[in-house]
Design a protein around this motif. Structure first.
Motif, short mmCIF file in Angstrom:
data_model
loop_
_atom_site.label_atom_id
_atom_site.label_comp_id
_atom_site.label_asym_id
_atom_site.label_seq_id
_atom_site.Cartn_x
_atom_site.Cartn_y
_atom_site.Cartn_z
N ALA A 203 -37.13 9.89 -38.51
CA ALA A 203 -36.32 10.85 -37.78
C ALA A 203 -35.80 10.21 -36.49
CB ALA A 203 -37.13 12.10 -37.45
N TRP A 204 -34.58 10.57 -36.13
CA TRP A 204 -33.96 10.13 -34.88
C TRP A 204 -33.51 11.38 -34.14
CZ3 TRP A 204 -33.00 6.10 -31.65
CH2 TRP A 204 -31.94 6.20 -30.76
N GLU A 205 -34.09 11.62 -32.97
CA GLU A 205 -33.76 12.79 -32.16
C GLU A 205 -33.04 12.31 -30.92
OE1 GLU A 205 -36.18 16.83 -32.12
OE2 GLU A 205 -37.04 15.35 -30.76
N GLU A 206 -31.91 12.94 -30.59
CA GLU A 206 -31.07 12.42 -29.53
C GLU A 206 -30.66 13.50 -28.55
OE1 GLU A 206 -27.10 9.54 -29.15
OE2 GLU A 206 -27.84 10.18 -31.10
N GLY A 207 -30.69 13.15 -27.25
CA GLY A 207 -30.16 14.01 -26.20
C GLY A 207 -28.80 13.52 -25.77
N SER A 208 -28.37 13.87 -24.56
CA SER A 208 -27.03 13.48 -24.11
C SER A 208 -26.90 11.99 -23.85
CB SER A 208 -26.67 14.26 -22.83
OG SER A 208 -27.60 13.96 -21.80
N ASP A 209 -27.99 11.33 -23.43
CA ASP A 209 -27.88 9.90 -23.12
C ASP A 209 -29.09 9.09 -23.55
OD1 ASP A 209 -29.69 10.84 -21.34
OD2 ASP A 209 -28.71 10.06 -19.53
N SER A 210 -29.91 9.61 -24.44
CA SER A 210 -31.08 8.87 -24.90
C SER A 210 -31.46 9.35 -26.29
CB SER A 210 -32.25 9.05 -23.94
OG SER A 210 -32.66 10.41 -23.89
N GLY A 211 -32.23 8.51 -26.99
CA GLY A 211 -32.67 8.87 -28.33
C GLY A 211 -34.10 8.42 -28.56
N THR A 212 -34.77 9.08 -29.49
CA THR A 212 -36.15 8.75 -29.82
C THR A 212 -36.27 8.57 -31.32
OG1 THR A 212 -36.97 10.07 -27.96
CG2 THR A 212 -38.55 9.49 -29.69
N LEU A 213 -36.80 7.41 -31.72
CA LEU A 213 -37.02 7.11 -33.12
C LEU A 213 -38.44 7.50 -33.49
CD1 LEU A 213 -35.34 5.78 -35.40
CD2 LEU A 213 -36.48 3.63 -34.83
N MET A 214 -38.61 8.28 -34.55
CA MET A 214 -39.93 8.75 -34.97
C MET A 214 -40.19 8.28 -36.39
SD MET A 214 -39.69 12.60 -33.36
CE MET A 214 -37.90 12.66 -33.54
N GLU A 215 -41.01 7.23 -36.51
CA GLU A 215 -41.30 6.65 -37.81
C GLU A 215 -42.66 7.08 -38.35
OE1 GLU A 215 -39.78 2.68 -38.71
OE2 GLU A 215 -39.43 2.42 -36.57
N ASP A 216 -43.43 7.82 -37.57
CA ASP A 216 -44.71 8.29 -38.08
C ASP A 216 -44.49 9.56 -38.91
OD1 ASP A 216 -45.64 10.69 -35.93
OD2 ASP A 216 -44.26 9.18 -35.15
N LEU A 217 -45.29 9.70 -39.94
CA LEU A 217 -45.11 10.76 -40.94
C LEU A 217 -45.17 12.14 -40.34
CD1 LEU A 217 -44.86 11.54 -43.93
CD2 LEU A 217 -47.36 11.42 -44.08
N GLU A 218 -46.08 12.36 -39.41
CA GLU A 218 -46.29 13.71 -38.86
C GLU A 218 -45.03 14.25 -38.19
OE1 GLU A 218 -49.25 15.99 -35.67
OE2 GLU A 218 -49.40 13.83 -35.98
N ARG A 219 -44.46 13.47 -37.28
CA ARG A 219 -43.28 13.96 -36.56
C ARG A 219 -42.04 14.00 -37.45
NH1 ARG A 219 -42.80 11.09 -30.79
NH2 ARG A 219 -43.20 9.19 -32.01
N ALA A 220 -41.87 13.01 -38.31
CA ALA A 220 -40.72 13.01 -39.21
C ALA A 220 -40.75 14.22 -40.14
CB ALA A 220 -40.68 11.72 -40.01
N THR A 221 -41.94 14.55 -40.63
CA THR A 221 -42.09 15.70 -41.53
C THR A 221 -41.80 17.01 -40.80
OG1 THR A 221 -43.73 14.54 -42.87
CG2 THR A 221 -43.67 16.94 -43.05
N ALA A 222 -42.23 17.12 -39.55
CA ALA A 222 -41.96 18.33 -38.77
C ALA A 222 -40.46 18.52 -38.56
CB ALA A 222 -42.68 18.25 -37.42
N ARG A 223 -39.75 17.42 -38.27
CA ARG A 223 -38.30 17.53 -38.08
C ARG A 223 -37.62 17.89 -39.39
NH1 ARG A 223 -40.92 16.49 -34.13
NH2 ARG A 223 -40.07 15.90 -32.10
N ARG A 224 -38.10 17.36 -40.49
CA ARG A 224 -37.52 17.70 -41.79
C ARG A 224 -37.67 19.20 -42.08
NH1 ARG A 224 -33.84 16.87 -45.52
NH2 ARG A 224 -34.18 14.62 -45.40
N ARG A 225 -38.82 19.76 -41.74
CA ARG A 225 -39.02 21.20 -41.96
C ARG A 225 -38.01 22.01 -41.15
NH1 ARG A 225 -44.79 20.18 -41.20
NH2 ARG A 225 -45.80 19.96 -43.24
N SER A 226 -37.80 21.61 -39.88
CA SER A 226 -36.84 22.32 -39.04
C SER A 226 -35.43 22.21 -39.62
CB SER A 226 -36.86 21.74 -37.61
OG SER A 226 -38.11 21.96 -37.00
N TYR A 227 -35.10 21.02 -40.10
CA TYR A 227 -33.77 20.81 -40.69
C TYR A 227 -33.58 21.67 -41.94
CZ TYR A 227 -29.69 18.52 -42.67
OH TYR A 227 -28.44 18.29 -43.18
N ASP A 228 -34.58 21.67 -42.81
CA ASP A 228 -34.47 22.44 -44.05
C ASP A 228 -34.31 23.93 -43.77
OD1 ASP A 228 -34.66 20.17 -45.56
OD2 ASP A 228 -36.80 20.39 -45.99
#
Length: 271
Positions: A203-228
């Protein structure tokens, strides 16, 4: 427990910690974050008294200057890309004129050559759709994306027409999330989800001038649930086309110039 001394093959380690050899190889070469449960397993196996767990926390919290480059690499290699944006059209869907206007707004002091170089980089990313096997693509656009103009009505009209062309294709869908849906966990930022050929997600989460890469399963899965959740509540592609056309009908031929009613404002306007 005595610390392990010696060498061990990836095949043997994969058997011990119950992870695939390919996954461990990506961790070893720093191409992937370790899964949250792996450090404790390594500490237990090698008797390292929590060292792997401490290193994992440092790696997880580190602000990596090359994260954006890593994000672009993941995008180019992914077999599936899913995006949500709340304010601007995703880079993969932007027209050249929209992208140019966006960069000019974000970097008002940049010279034309720099702006054009950034536009070229952004448009080159869209080559993934022209590959022999393009990724499956889905995008959710907050209604604000359609109303926030960049470059004037003509630029926005062309950009909205491009979105309509991409609403439902052989490899992708674009949907609109209307204001009527209300608040949600992803409001205020943007999200991109990349799925690799082996099924792992980043998962890649981005604000106005910065971004955070999340390669661990826990956070990526949480973002996927929000997206779905957002995708299930968004307008269908055909409904989104109708919605975008209604927004296009409200676009003026041109934006009226700003007026300054105060004496100081009039002085600024006359300069």
């Amino acid at each position: 427990m005595r610390a392990y001394r010696g060498t061990m093959s990836l095949e043997r380690l994969a058997e011990i910690v119950n992870f695939s050899k390919s996954h461990l190889a990506r961790v070893e070469t720093a191409d992937s974050m370790p899964p949250p449960e792996l450090p404790a397993l390594l500490d237990a196996r090698f008797g390292t008294d929590g060292i792997f767990s401490e290193l994992y926390q440092l790696a997880r919290n580190e602000s990596q200057p090359d994260q954006l480059q890593r994000r672009m690499e993941l995008e180019a290699q992914a077999c599936s890309v899913a995006e949500y944006t709340c304010q601007v059209v995703p880079g993969l869907l932007q027209t050249a004129d929209y992208s140019r206007a966006l960069f000019k707004a974000h970097y008002p002091c940049a010279v034309a050559e720099v702006i054009e170089a950034m536009v070229d980089i952004r448009l080159n990313r869209q080559a993934i759709f022209r590959a022999d096997t393009p990724p499956d693509y889905s995008a959710i656009l907050d209604e604000a994306v359609l109303h926030r103009g960049f470059g004037g009505p003509a630029v926005m009209r062309a950009q909205l027409n491009r979105l309509i062309d991409l609403m439902l294709t052989a490899s992708g869908t674009v949907q609109v999330l209307p204001f009527a849906y209300g608040g949600h966990p992803l409001v205020g930022g943007s999200l991109a989800l990349f799925t690799r050929a082996d099924g792992t997600q980043v998962a890649w989460e981005e604000g106005s001038d910065s971004g955070t890469l999340m390669e661990d399963l826990e956070r990526a899965t949480a973002r996927r649930r929000s997206y779905d959740l957002l995708r299930s509540c968004s307008l269908s592609p055909s409904e989104s086309v109708t919605f975008i056309r209604s927004v296009m009908e409200t676009l003026p031929e041109d934006y009226a110039p700003l007026t300054y009613p105060t004496p100081m404002g009039r002085a600024l306007q006359e300069r």
